[in-house]
Structures are given as C-alpha cells and as structure tokens.
Design an enzyme around this catalytic site. Structure first.
Site, PDB file in Angstrom:
ATOM      1  N   HIS A   1     -93.131  21.896  10.603  1.00  0.00           N
ATOM      2  CA  HIS A   1     -92.060  22.805  10.184  1.00  0.00           C
ATOM      3  C   HIS A   1     -92.165  23.185   8.707  1.00  0.00           C
ATOM      4  CE1 HIS A   1     -90.362  22.197  14.072  1.00  0.00           C
ATOM      5  NE2 HIS A   1     -90.381  20.882  13.886  1.00  0.00           N
TER       6      HIS A   1
ATOM      7  N   HIS B   1     -85.430  21.347  11.741  1.00  0.00           N
ATOM      8  CA  HIS B   1     -86.570  22.274  11.773  1.00  0.00           C
ATOM      9  C   HIS B   1     -86.566  23.307  10.651  1.00  0.00           C
ATOM     10  CE1 HIS B   1     -87.552  21.568  16.332  1.00  0.00           C
ATOM     11  NE2 HIS B   1     -87.567  20.460  15.614  1.00  0.00           N
TER      12      HIS B   1
ATOM     13  N   CYS C   1     -66.196  31.644   6.612  1.00  0.00           N
ATOM     14  CA  CYS C   1     -65.513  32.941   6.628  1.00  0.00           C
ATOM     15  C   CYS C   1     -64.951  33.104   8.044  1.00  0.00           C
ATOM     16  CB  CYS C   1     -66.440  34.084   6.196  1.00  0.00           C
ATOM     17  SG  CYS C   1     -67.779  34.482   7.323  1.00  0.00           S
TER      18      CYS C   1
ATOM     19  N   THR D   1     -66.137  34.660  10.756  1.00  0.00           N
ATOM     20  CA  THR D   1     -67.149  34.428  11.797  1.00  0.00           C
ATOM     21  C   THR D   1     -68.200  33.416  11.389  1.00  0.00           C
ATOM     22  OG1 THR D   1     -68.493  36.192  10.865  1.00  0.00           O
ATOM     23  CG2 THR D   1     -66.979  36.799  12.659  1.00  0.00           C
TER      24      THR D   1
ATOM     25  N   ASP E   1     -63.899  32.560   2.269  1.00  0.00           N
ATOM     26  CA  ASP E   1     -62.970  33.670   2.029  1.00  0.00           C
ATOM     27  C   ASP E   1     -61.675  33.308   2.756  1.00  0.00           C
ATOM     28  OD1 ASP E   1     -63.342  34.195   4.726  1.00  0.00           O
ATOM     29  OD2 ASP E   1     -63.979  36.278   4.454  1.00  0.00           O
TER      30      ASP E   1
END
Ligand code: RB5
Length: 144
Positions: free
Chosen positions: A132, A97, A64, A66, A7
C-alpha cells in the site's frame, strides 16, 4: 492530539464525539465552529488540516452535513488524506490501506452511536504499509 473541525451541519455530531474523546481521555483541539450558526466548512477544514500537516495534531476528525464537502476541502490541503466514511469497513480500511489522516463524518448521515464506532476503529487501526505504501506515494505525488 487530534484536530477537530465542523460546520453547522456537523456541529452536534462533533459535540457528541468530543464527549466520547473526553471520556476516553483523548486530547483534541477544536478549530470551530463553536455555535450552530451557518458557516462555511472550508474555513474550519483548513485550520484543522494545517494543524495535522504542521505536526501539531496527529489526525483530524472533520464533520459537516454529509461528511463529503469537508472531505473535499480537506483533500485540497497538501499532506492530507481525508476519507468520508459512514460504515465500519471503510473507516477501518482507509487507515489500513490508505493511511488516511482525516476522518470525515456527516452529522445528517450517521448517528452518534455509529460515529463513535467509526472514530474508534479509525483511531485504532494502523497503516499496513507494504504494497500500500507505493500507492500512497503515487497519491501524494499527484500533489506535485
Ligand atoms: C451545509 O448545509 C451542508 O451543505 C454542509 O454541511 C455539507 O453537507 C456539505 O457537504
């Protein structure tokens, strides 16, 4: 082939990473946004994530402000395992993992130098499999 999307909050950082990928000769497709004008991250996240799920692209790099909003949107797309990372250890181990197929970075959180390191380790760390795998199988079963 990588799928890129952002964004406006991640637009500049995405451009920095595009320069890095160009230098390295790593191919990508940019699913927008294409200007710094305000827009909604789920729209671009969906386009890039669909390209990963369809097999057109191997992994997504999402941006974005954050890294969190676009990771939330990405994780709603079936088949996507997206991780918002701002440290090297997490970017490495979400591949090793979690077999993450989307890395989400915050343009207001990490600088371009660190972002390049995060992208580099994300792209170059293989999934370890083994113990995993069954955990990933259980994660993916939550989609059903
Ligand atoms: C946009 O202002 C901002 O909210 C967005 O880029 C992101 O940080 C959301 O998680």
């Amino acid at each position: 082939m990588l799928a890129l999307a952002s964004d406006h909050g991640g637009f500049e950082l995405k451009n920095e990473i595009k320069k890095y990928l160009d230098e390295k000769g790593i191919e990508y497709r940019d699913f927008g946004c294409y200007t710094a004008e305000s827009c909604d991250y789920p729209d671009m996240a969906k386009l890039a994530c669909d390209a990963v799920v369809s097999g057109e692209c191997e992994k997504a790099l999402l941006f974005c402000g954050t890294g969190i909003g676009i990771s939330m949107a990405a994780n709603k797309v079936k088949g996507i395992r997206a991780a918002a990372c701002s440290d090297y250890f997490s970017a490495k181990y979400t591949r090793a993992h979690n077999d993450a197929n989307a890395l989400c970075l915050g343009g207001r959180v990490v600088g371009p130098g660190l972002a390049v390191e995060l992208v580099d380790v994300f792209l170059n760390t293989p999934f370890e499999g083994g113990r995993h795998q069954k955990r990933i199988d259980k994660v993916m079963a939550l989609e059903k």
